[in-house]
Enzyme design. Structure first.
Site, PDB file in Angstrom:
ATOM      1  N   ASP B 269      33.218   2.970 -13.234  1.00 43.08           N
ATOM      2  CA  ASP B 269      33.572   4.136 -12.444  1.00 43.08           C
ATOM      3  C   ASP B 269      32.361   5.040 -12.259  1.00 43.08           C
ATOM      4  OD1 ASP B 269      35.964   6.822 -12.884  1.00 43.08           O
ATOM      5  OD2 ASP B 269      35.213   5.813 -11.107  1.00 43.08           O
ATOM      6  N   ASP B 376      43.541   6.791 -12.069  1.00 48.49           N
ATOM      7  CA  ASP B 376      43.232   7.620 -13.227  1.00 48.49           C
ATOM      8  C   ASP B 376      44.469   7.812 -14.080  1.00 48.49           C
ATOM      9  OD1 ASP B 376      41.220   9.563 -11.035  1.00 48.49           O
ATOM     10  OD2 ASP B 376      40.521   8.147 -12.531  1.00 48.49           O
TER      11      ASP B 376
END
Lengths: 261, 458
Positions: B269, B376
């Site tokens: 990420d 997330d």
């Protein structure tokens, strides 16, 4: 055992904390953030204390009461240290918020932050102390089947409640003492925390632990009330619900633009 | 990725409340995007939806430059005001993200603790082909690392595929893919979940009732997510599908692989969002060039955004701010998980373009929302759920991970406000979560257990 004990003990342990959070913290985003931040600091201190205890147990090769006593004392001191770190961080945040705001005043005062951070320390400390016990209380079993006290759950609940409130009061007193640089206040907070923790070593002699700790909570509460600016007169004024004096109305009318120009 | 929607609104908005998250000076930022992790296009086919999001939002790119169609003075005034408004709502946005993340985690932890199905080992997904049932520790570690490599490669391939699809404007393909994924989630996984819950509580349900329940749930979910629906219902559906996805991961990822994958995905990420050639960054930049929302995204939004149709006098004056806002808006749509068709953001934002909004003052606080990619949510819930499932029946570990993730989220938003450029939402939270998980499980648990057995309080 069962649901009754679970809900009862949970309500005893967290009733005051839940009420305080719902009434004073939940509505304001900043306070919720301070709440979570305080919990984080407490967790860090617990981590450090556990590491210390773990290392000492590994080094000495055995697990005995003396090491536990030392571990508990270290935990208390580290908690107060992390409370100090929390104070420093919140003070900085307060200054930052003040500079960013329109009128130079931060939207949350240091006293409010003291209260919320104390409450957060209390909640997370209480939660860590009692959640596993509550989970066990909901299931089947007999308390004290090997000869221990059958009052384990209820006394745990009361002790946790006292601890939550104590942490809140200590937070207020501690921040105030740090702000005014009075070592006496700091010393008393650390001392009373050590005293509380030490008293619990007398468990299961509950007359000597639960009673004194609750009395200590009351005294610390009164002291914190005084520190926060409260007094007997304030309480009376609040309870008597007096009307606002008329003078204020006069003030407003004085602001009017005079008719003639 | 976290995106923060900030309307560049009227100058005279009544500011009653000033709350700000940061203490430092804040550089002017017209728009404010958070990194969203571009979800790896991943698993359209199978049951895996993976989201890798890179949070991003190059708002400084969009904010300053693109909207510079002329009125520089006005621009700076607007920027200042936007900055104030951003800071003003900073704390509120943190809470607007705390609540759904907490809810998702609560659903996952409650399910893990009560329904035994999700903690039983029942095979592995094809994305983690190596088994962890090996005799030696070294072999097990090696297998988990290999599993991680396979998984991350699949994610990277899918993300690149997605970026290419987007670059070459194959919108129908993407839409279809997303719709298929959400169909699977809303119907198949819900059916399995409901079945397991009913089994756990020994409740009988006949097939016609089951059909009606699942059909209604799924159909309303598809409509809410892909088309229009009440905001809170949509948010509830997004939270539920994130929880379902997280539960699938918790069930089918082997233990050590799960932890290594969590770590690896945070690193991915970070790189995908911050590196210049990262796929997610390219995705966002392409979207911004085209001035359009990225594509139906798996994004949770906390408020309705009105693409303001200022059909009124102020339009000319609003020009630059409008541009800023639109460009920023587009930049903010970061797809977290392409496999899930979450077009809720774009769909629900299909505003009434000709709505006669007379002034921006009418847009009140509720319309400034924050967006967080569903990936997330999923990975936060996977971490907490795994902690609940595997931490020796201990609640302390779960709670510690929960606090760690919330603090990570808070810090990420703070950094976002400071740097005002796209930031990934996973790394800080997952790092804190992992540290707290391992240290609480191995160090704090024995300490607290010993204390509790003697009824000692610290």
């Amino acid at each position: 055992m069962g649901a009754a004990v679970f809900w009862g003990c949970a309500a005893i342990a967290f009733g005051p904390a839940a009420a305080l959070v719902l009434l004073t913290v939940a509505a304001e985003p900043l306070r919720v953030i301070v709440l979570v931040a305080g919990a984080f600091f407490w967790l860090l201190s617990l981590l450090a204390a556990s590491l210390l205890w773990f290392v000492s147990v590994q080094l000495s090769g055995r697990e005995d009461a003396a090491l536990l006593l030392l571990g508990a004392a270290a935990a208390v001191l580290l908690q107060e240290l992390s409370r100090f770190a929390c104070f420093k961080m919140l003070k900085k945040a307060d200054e930052g918020l003040a500079t960013l705001s329109e009128d130079g005043q931060s939207p949350i005062s240091l006293r409010q932050m003291a209260y919320v951070s104390g409450l957060s320390f209390g909640i997370i400390s209480g939660v860590f102390s009692i959640t596993n016990i509550l989970a066990d209380s909901a299931g089947p079993g007999t308390v004290g089947i090997h000869g221990d006290s059958p009052y384990y759950f209820i006394t745990s609940a009361f002790l946790t409640m006292a601890l939550v409130l104590l942490h809140t009061f200590w937070g207020i007193i501690f921040f105030d003492a740090c702000e005014r640089r009075r070592a006496g206040g700091l010393g008393l907070v650390v001392g009373s925390h050590l005293l509380t923790s030490g008293l619990t070593f007398l468990n299961p002699w509950y007359e000597a632990t639960v009673g004194p700790i609750l009395i200590l909570t009351l005294c610390t509460g009164l002291w914190a009330f005084g520190t926060a600016g409260g007094s007997f007169r304030n309480v009376l004024k609040c309870l008597s619900c007096k009307q606002q004096p008329e003078g204020q109305v006069m003030l407003c009318s004085a602001l009017q633009v005079p008719p003639e120009e | 990725m976290i995106t923060f929607m900030n309307n560049s609104d009227s100058e005279e908005e009544p500011c009653n409340e000033r709350t700000s998250l940061m203490s430092a000076e804040s550089p002017p930022v017209p728009s404010y995007q958070d990194g969203l992790q571009a979800s790896e296009a991943g698993e359209a086919q199978a049951h895996r939806k993976r989201r890798a999001g890179s949070s991003r939002g190059p708002n400084n790119v969009t904010g300053g430059e693109t909207s510079g169609s002329g009125v520089p003075v006005r621009e700076s005034a607007l920027e200042n005001e936007e900055e104030e408004l951003t800071l003003k709502y900073g704390a509120k946005h943190v809470i607007m993200l705390f609540v759904p993340v907490t809810l998702c985690m609560i659903v996952v932890v409650a399910t893990i603790k009560s329904v035994r199905f999700y903690t039983e080992k029942n095979g592995q997904l094809i994305y983690t082909p190596f088994s962890e049932d090996t005799p030696s520790v070294g072999q097990r570690l090696l297998n988990s690392v290999l599993n991680t490599i396979v998984m991350i490669s699949v994610i990277i391939v899918m993300t690149v595929f997605l970026v290419l699809l987007y670059k070459y404007r194959c919108y129908k393909f993407i839409h279809g893919w997303l719709i298929l994924s959400s169909l699977m989630l809303l119907f198949l996984f819900t059916y399995i979940y409901l079945g397991e819950v009913l089994k756990t509580y020994n409740v009988a349900m006949d097939y016609p009732t089951l059909f009606i329940v699942i059909w209604n749930f799924g159909a309303v979910g598809m409509i809410c997510i892909h088309w229009k629906g009440p905001l809170q219902l949509q948010q509830a559906y997004l939270i539920m599908i994130s929880a379902l996805m997280a539960l699938v991961f918790i069930k089918y990822l082997p233990e050590w692989s799960a932890w290594v994958i969590l770590g690896a995905i945070s690193i991915y990420d970070l790189m995908a969002v911050l590196c210049p050639k990262g796929p997610l960054r390219m995705l966002v930049e392409t979207a911004q060039e085209r001035n359009e929302p990225i594509f139906p995204a798996l994004i949770y939004s906390s408020a309705m955004m009105w693409t303001v149709g200022m059909a009124k006098p102020d339009t000319a004056a609003r020009g630059p701010s409008q541009q800023t806002w639109d460009a920023a808006e587009n930049g903010r749509e970061h797809l977290r998980s392409p496999s899930h068709a979450e077009s809720q953001m774009s769909e629900t934002r299909s505003p009434v373009p000709t709505r006669p909004v007379t002034s921006l003052e009418e847009l009140d606080e509720e319309e400034r929302g924050v967006k967080l990619g569903l990936g997330d949510f999923i990975f936060y819930s996977v971490l907490v759920g795994k902690a609940a499932a595997t931490a020796s029946g201990d609640w302390n570990t779960t709670l510690a991970c929960f606090v760690a993730i919330l603090i990570g989220l808070c810090l990420t938003l703070l950094l976002l406000a400071v740097f005002k450029k796209a930031l990934p939402a996973l790394p800080i939270s997952i790092t804190f979560g992992l540290i707290f998980y391992f240290s609480t499980d191995n160090l704090v648990r024995p300490f607290m257990d010993t204390l509790a057995s003697h009824q000692l309080y610290i």
